[in-house]
Design an enzyme around this catalytic site. Structure first.
Site, PDB file in Angstrom:
ATOM      1  N   SER A 106       1.621   0.476   3.838  1.00 56.07           N
ATOM      2  CA  SER A 106       0.951  -0.817   3.761  1.00 56.07           C
ATOM      3  C   SER A 106      -0.291  -0.868   4.640  1.00 56.07           C
ATOM      4  O   SER A 106      -1.246  -0.130   4.429  1.00 56.07           O
ATOM      5  CB  SER A 106       1.949  -1.922   4.124  1.00 56.07           C
ATOM      6  OG  SER A 106       1.427  -3.191   3.879  1.00 56.07           O
ATOM      7  N   ASP A 245      -4.939  -5.119   1.674  1.00 55.33           N
ATOM      8  CA  ASP A 245      -4.442  -4.113   2.611  1.00 55.33           C
ATOM      9  C   ASP A 245      -4.276  -2.793   1.865  1.00 55.33           C
ATOM     10  O   ASP A 245      -4.614  -2.680   0.683  1.00 55.33           O
ATOM     11  CB  ASP A 245      -3.136  -4.568   3.267  1.00 55.33           C
ATOM     12  CG  ASP A 245      -1.974  -4.680   2.294  1.00 55.33           C
ATOM     13  OD1 ASP A 245      -2.227  -4.752   1.078  1.00 55.33           O
ATOM     14  OD2 ASP A 245      -0.820  -4.701   2.756  1.00 55.33           O
ATOM     15  N   ASP A 247      -1.936  -1.086   0.502  1.00 53.92           N
ATOM     16  CA  ASP A 247      -1.165  -0.943  -0.738  1.00 53.92           C
ATOM     17  C   ASP A 247      -1.343  -2.118  -1.684  1.00 53.92           C
ATOM     18  O   ASP A 247      -0.711  -2.163  -2.738  1.00 53.92           O
ATOM     19  CB  ASP A 247       0.315  -0.696  -0.445  1.00 53.92           C
ATOM     20  CG  ASP A 247       1.042  -1.935   0.070  1.00 53.92           C
ATOM     21  OD1 ASP A 247       0.380  -2.759   0.745  1.00 53.92           O
ATOM     22  OD2 ASP A 247       2.252  -2.068  -0.168  1.00 53.92           O
ATOM     23  N   ASP A 249      -0.659  -5.418  -1.583  1.00 50.32           N
ATOM     24  CA  ASP A 249       0.219  -6.590  -1.751  1.00 50.32           C
ATOM     25  C   ASP A 249      -0.178  -7.743  -0.844  1.00 50.32           C
ATOM     26  O   ASP A 249       0.396  -8.826  -0.939  1.00 50.32           O
ATOM     27  CB  ASP A 249       1.696  -6.226  -1.564  1.00 50.32           C
ATOM     28  CG  ASP A 249       2.013  -5.651  -0.187  1.00 50.32           C
ATOM     29  OD1 ASP A 249       1.103  -5.566   0.663  1.00 50.32           O
ATOM     30  OD2 ASP A 249       3.182  -5.277   0.030  1.00 50.32           O
TER      31      ASP A 249
END
Length: 452
Positions: A106, A245, A247, A249
């Protein structure tokens, strides 16, 4: 969750090369998932598992290890390459797969990595399935007979599939023509698909953080370093900007003046728009970290705010309990359950843009009804965080702070579920007092962690 050996609040995460974020464990983890899915299946078809990843260099190593473990357990695998976490969640559901895996840490630096799992419904795995995977990961490694080995195929059209899904979450006549938008892709998983989505909807898109090299993910860009986006929006004379960010999400937003907005701002804009159109169902769900100003502003709209523990899985649980559709975290991890099953930065950004278009306002005007209280959060990085929080010194300092803020503010003290951090958060009307209290409490926590 506290009894788990590997899983935290958001999958498994840690430093690359340190157990369990190692190639040998990922091999075992892939096999464990394949075995558990094989037990759960009601048909004779081999389990099908999808694997996506962000752009950090260690993703190649872990992708190979996971696919080998899954194949050894008799599961078929589809490889996506770099794709946002919510894209894997959507495609797991769309392709009728039995599970989805995302290799990502993340918002963490490149030297960390982790694993997130999704069920066939595109949601986080249940606690029971995660516990079963942990048990199987510690079991002896075995391989099915060769005629039952799984097959691995790389899928090439996933970016287009996911882009079409994102666009389907707004009305067919929705257009961003005439808008200049800056996107910060954090050198991460959204670097290909985000510019495609917003450009195809008609926006003039300027992109930063779109040149990943395996090591620069989240480095001075993205939702955890929004300063780059703030500068770019002003320099480009853009109408708005979004920072994802690593990833994809989470998302943060910047107005045309370069002023940052977080998840609380976006929740307010969405709740206001949906409530006024009769679309909001149930309460809005925030977390322990949601600003008290958000609670007051929503109350003024006749909307309740319910607080969940920090972590999107807990927000999702509360939304389901109360039949809600809108929730999220201050970090920008928003859940719009009328559109997606999990937090999705691109979908949330489009929802905000739709709300602004319908109101005829820019972001600066649309969030004027939200008056945030000063909030100071200090991260104390320390091993043995949970033990430190149970110390007498920390308990007393926390109780003293709570008493001092009684009826006029809040204090939250918690250990991160994904990093070796203790988070100290204090909120009240007087910013100087808030900072002083937070620093004093952080010093007590630091001293306790050094002694533990």
């Amino acid at each position: 969750m506290n009894q788990r050996k590997y899983f935290g609040t958001d999958g498994i995460r840690g430093r690359v090369g340190q157990w369990p974020i190692s190639a040998d464990f990922m091999l075992r983890l892939g096999r464990a998932l394949g075995v558990v899915l094989g037990r759960e299946k009601k048909s004779s078809r081999r389990p099908l598992v999808l694997i996506g990843k962000d752009t950090r260099v260690s993703g190649y190593m872990f992708e190979s290890a996971l696919e080998a473990g899954l194949a050894a357990a008799g599961a078929d695998v589809r490889l996506f390459g770099p794709m946002p976490t919510p894209a894997v969640a959507y495609l797991t559901r769309s392709l009728r797969a039995d599970a989805g895996i995302v290799i990502s840490a993340s918002h963490n630096p490149h030297y960390d990595n982790g694993i997130k799992f999704f069920s066939t419904q595109g949601e986080k795995l249940s606690d029971e399935i995660e516990a079963a995977i942990e048990l199987e990961a510690d079991a002896p490694f075995t391989t099915v007979d060769s005629e039952h080995l799984g097959k691995v195929i790389r899928v090439t059209d996933v970016i287009t599939r996911y882009a079409e899904f994102c666009k389907s979450t707004v009305p067919e006549d929705f257009s961003l023509a005439g808008m200049k938008i800056v996107l910060d892709c954090a050198h991460g998983a959204t670097y290909q698909v985000a510019p495609k989505v917003f450009s195809e909807l008609g926006a003039n898109v300027h992109t930063i953080g779109d040149k990943p090299d395996g090591f620069n993910i989240n480095h001075n860009v993205g939702s955890t370093h929004p300063e780059a986006l703030q500068r770019a929006v002003v320099e480009q004379g853009a109408d708005i900007g979004f920072a994802f960010d690593g990833d994809g999400d989470r998302v943060q937003v910047v107005d045309r003046h370069g002023v940052l907005g977080d998840g609380d701002d976006m929740l307010y804009v969405l709740a206001h728009s949906w409530q006024s159109r009769g679309l909001l169902k149930g309460p809005v769900v925030g977390t322990l970290m949601s600003n008290y100003g958000l609670q007051k502003a929503l109350a003024g709209l006749g909307v309740d705010l319910i607080r969940a523990n920090v972590g999107d899985r807990f927000v999702l649980q509360k939304l389901k309990e109360h039949d809600g559709i809108l929730g999220g975290e201050t970090s920008g991890h928003l859940l719009c359950l009328d559109r997606a099953t999990t937090g999705d930065g691109i979908v949330a950004a489009l929802a905000v843009l739709e709300a602004l278009k319908l109101s005829g306002q820019d972001l600066s005007s649309a969030r004027q009804g939200l008056k945030k209280m000063p909030q100071v959060m200090i991260n104390v990085r320390a091993a043995g965080a949970r033990e430190a929080l149970n110390s007498d010194a920390v308990r007393k300092a926390l109780a003293d702070t709570e008493q001092a803020l009684l009826g006029r503010g809040r204090v939250v003290l918690r250990a991160s579920g994904t990093e070796p951090l203790v988070r100290v958060t204090v909120e009240a009307a007087d910013e100087a007092e808030v900072r002083q209290m937070a620093e004093r409490l952080a010093d007590v926590v630091k001293s306790a962690t050094e002694r533990s």
